[in-house]
Design a protein around this motif. Structure first.
Motif, PDB file in Angstrom:
ATOM      1  N   LYS A  43       0.844  -1.197   0.000  1.00 48.74           N
ATOM      2  CA  LYS A  43       0.000   0.000   0.000  1.00 48.74           C
ATOM      3  C   LYS A  43       0.877   1.243   0.000  1.00 48.74           C
ATOM      4  CE  LYS A  43      -3.758   2.164   2.532  1.00 48.74           C
ATOM      5  NZ  LYS A  43      -4.635   2.083   3.703  1.00 48.74           N
ATOM      6  N   THR A  46       0.928   8.434   2.058  1.00 52.98           N
ATOM      7  CA  THR A  46       0.250   9.687   1.695  1.00 52.98           C
ATOM      8  C   THR A  46       1.115  10.922   1.909  1.00 52.98           C
ATOM      9  OG1 THR A  46      -0.702   9.860   3.914  1.00 52.98           O
ATOM     10  CG2 THR A  46      -2.024   8.721   2.248  1.00 52.98           C
ATOM     11  N   THR A  88      -1.936  11.677  -3.413  1.00 54.08           N
ATOM     12  CA  THR A  88      -3.035  10.705  -3.401  1.00 54.08           C
ATOM     13  C   THR A  88      -3.935  10.806  -4.638  1.00 54.08           C
ATOM     14  OG1 THR A  88      -4.378  12.211  -2.066  1.00 54.08           O
ATOM     15  CG2 THR A  88      -3.052  10.573  -0.875  1.00 54.08           C
ATOM     16  N   SER A  90      -4.204   9.293  -7.624  1.00 52.26           N
ATOM     17  CA  SER A  90      -4.810   8.088  -8.208  1.00 52.26           C
ATOM     18  C   SER A  90      -5.850   7.479  -7.274  1.00 52.26           C
ATOM     19  CB  SER A  90      -3.751   7.055  -8.583  1.00 52.26           C
ATOM     20  OG  SER A  90      -3.080   6.591  -7.441  1.00 52.26           O
ATOM     21  N   ARG A  91      -5.606   7.562  -5.972  1.00 52.46           N
ATOM     22  CA  ARG A  91      -6.580   7.014  -5.022  1.00 52.46           C
ATOM     23  C   ARG A  91      -7.792   7.920  -4.872  1.00 52.46           C
ATOM     24  NH1 ARG A  91      -2.059   6.269  -0.783  1.00 52.46           N
ATOM     25  NH2 ARG A  91      -1.019   7.510  -2.370  1.00 52.46           N
ATOM     26  N   HIS A  94      -9.866   7.396  -7.845  1.00 53.83           N
ATOM     27  CA  HIS A  94     -10.173   5.982  -8.134  1.00 53.83           C
ATOM     28  C   HIS A  94      -9.788   5.628  -9.567  1.00 53.83           C
ATOM     29  CE1 HIS A  94     -12.258   6.034  -4.310  1.00 53.83           C
ATOM     30  NE2 HIS A  94     -12.935   7.096  -4.717  1.00 53.83           N
TER      31      HIS A  94
END
Length: 195
Positions: A43, A46, A88, A90-91, A94
């Protein structure tokens, strides 16, 4: 100088672009998946592009010792929304579950009636233990009023080049490739090898 780089990414578009850019500089690059098959990465954090890229590079380097492994962490920074996206991106968007069209529409909504200034940042880490090289590249431009062009995917359709009144996707490769944040990062990475 390394003769072959292995890209540590599960993002096909990113991998394809990095391979193209390394070839632009006369270098060879391939996806790690052609040697290992697909693996899941740890993972991402951030707080640091560099740490995220290093984690991915080391993850594949453990499985392919003695090879130059390159990983990228990229983010979009919008002047209109300084607390959003960045590391962050791409997260937050989504990106693994969303179409290019939907991604671009989301960005267009975020900058509606506000500053359209955008910075794309790519941080690359190349690992071949004990060697670790790090480099960053940036593209600074504007978000276009609508997606335009067919020479590219995703954000290339909405990233407008200063002074050209064209998106990256509207430019031919000989004009487009030198402007990309990842191209600048690869150039800096290759330059750092000689320092």
């Amino acid at each position: 100088m390394p003769t072959n780089f292995i890209i540590a990414s599960n993002n096909r578009n990113k991998t394809r672009e990095l391979i193209q850019i390394f070839e632009w500089f006369g270098q060879q690059a391939i996806s790690y998946q052609s040697l290992l098959g697909r693996v899941d990465f740890p993972k991402e954090g951030t707080t640091s592009y560099s740490e995220n890229a290093l984690t991915k590079a080391n993850w594949i380097a453990q499985k392919l010792p003695g090879k130059w492994i390159v990983a990228d962490d990229t983010g979009m920074m919008l002047k209109a929304c300084p607390q959003s996206l960045g590391i962050t991106t791409s997260r937050d968007l989504h990106m693994d579950q969303t179409t290019d069209s939907a991604l671009n529409q989301e960005i267009l909504k975020m900058v509606a009636n506000q500053s359209r200034e955008v910075t794309m940042q790519s941080t690359l880490v190349a690992v071949n233990q004990p060697h670790v090289l790090k480099a960053t590249g940036k593209f600074v431009g504007q978000i276009s009023a609508e997606p335009r062009g067919n020479n590219g995917k995703s954000f290339d359709l909405i990233l407008e080049v200063p002074g050209k009144n064209a998106t990256l996707a509207e430019l031919p490769n000989d004009e487009k490739i030198p402007l990309l944040h990842r191209t600048k990062a690869v150039q800096n990475l290759l330059d750092s090898y000689f320092i």
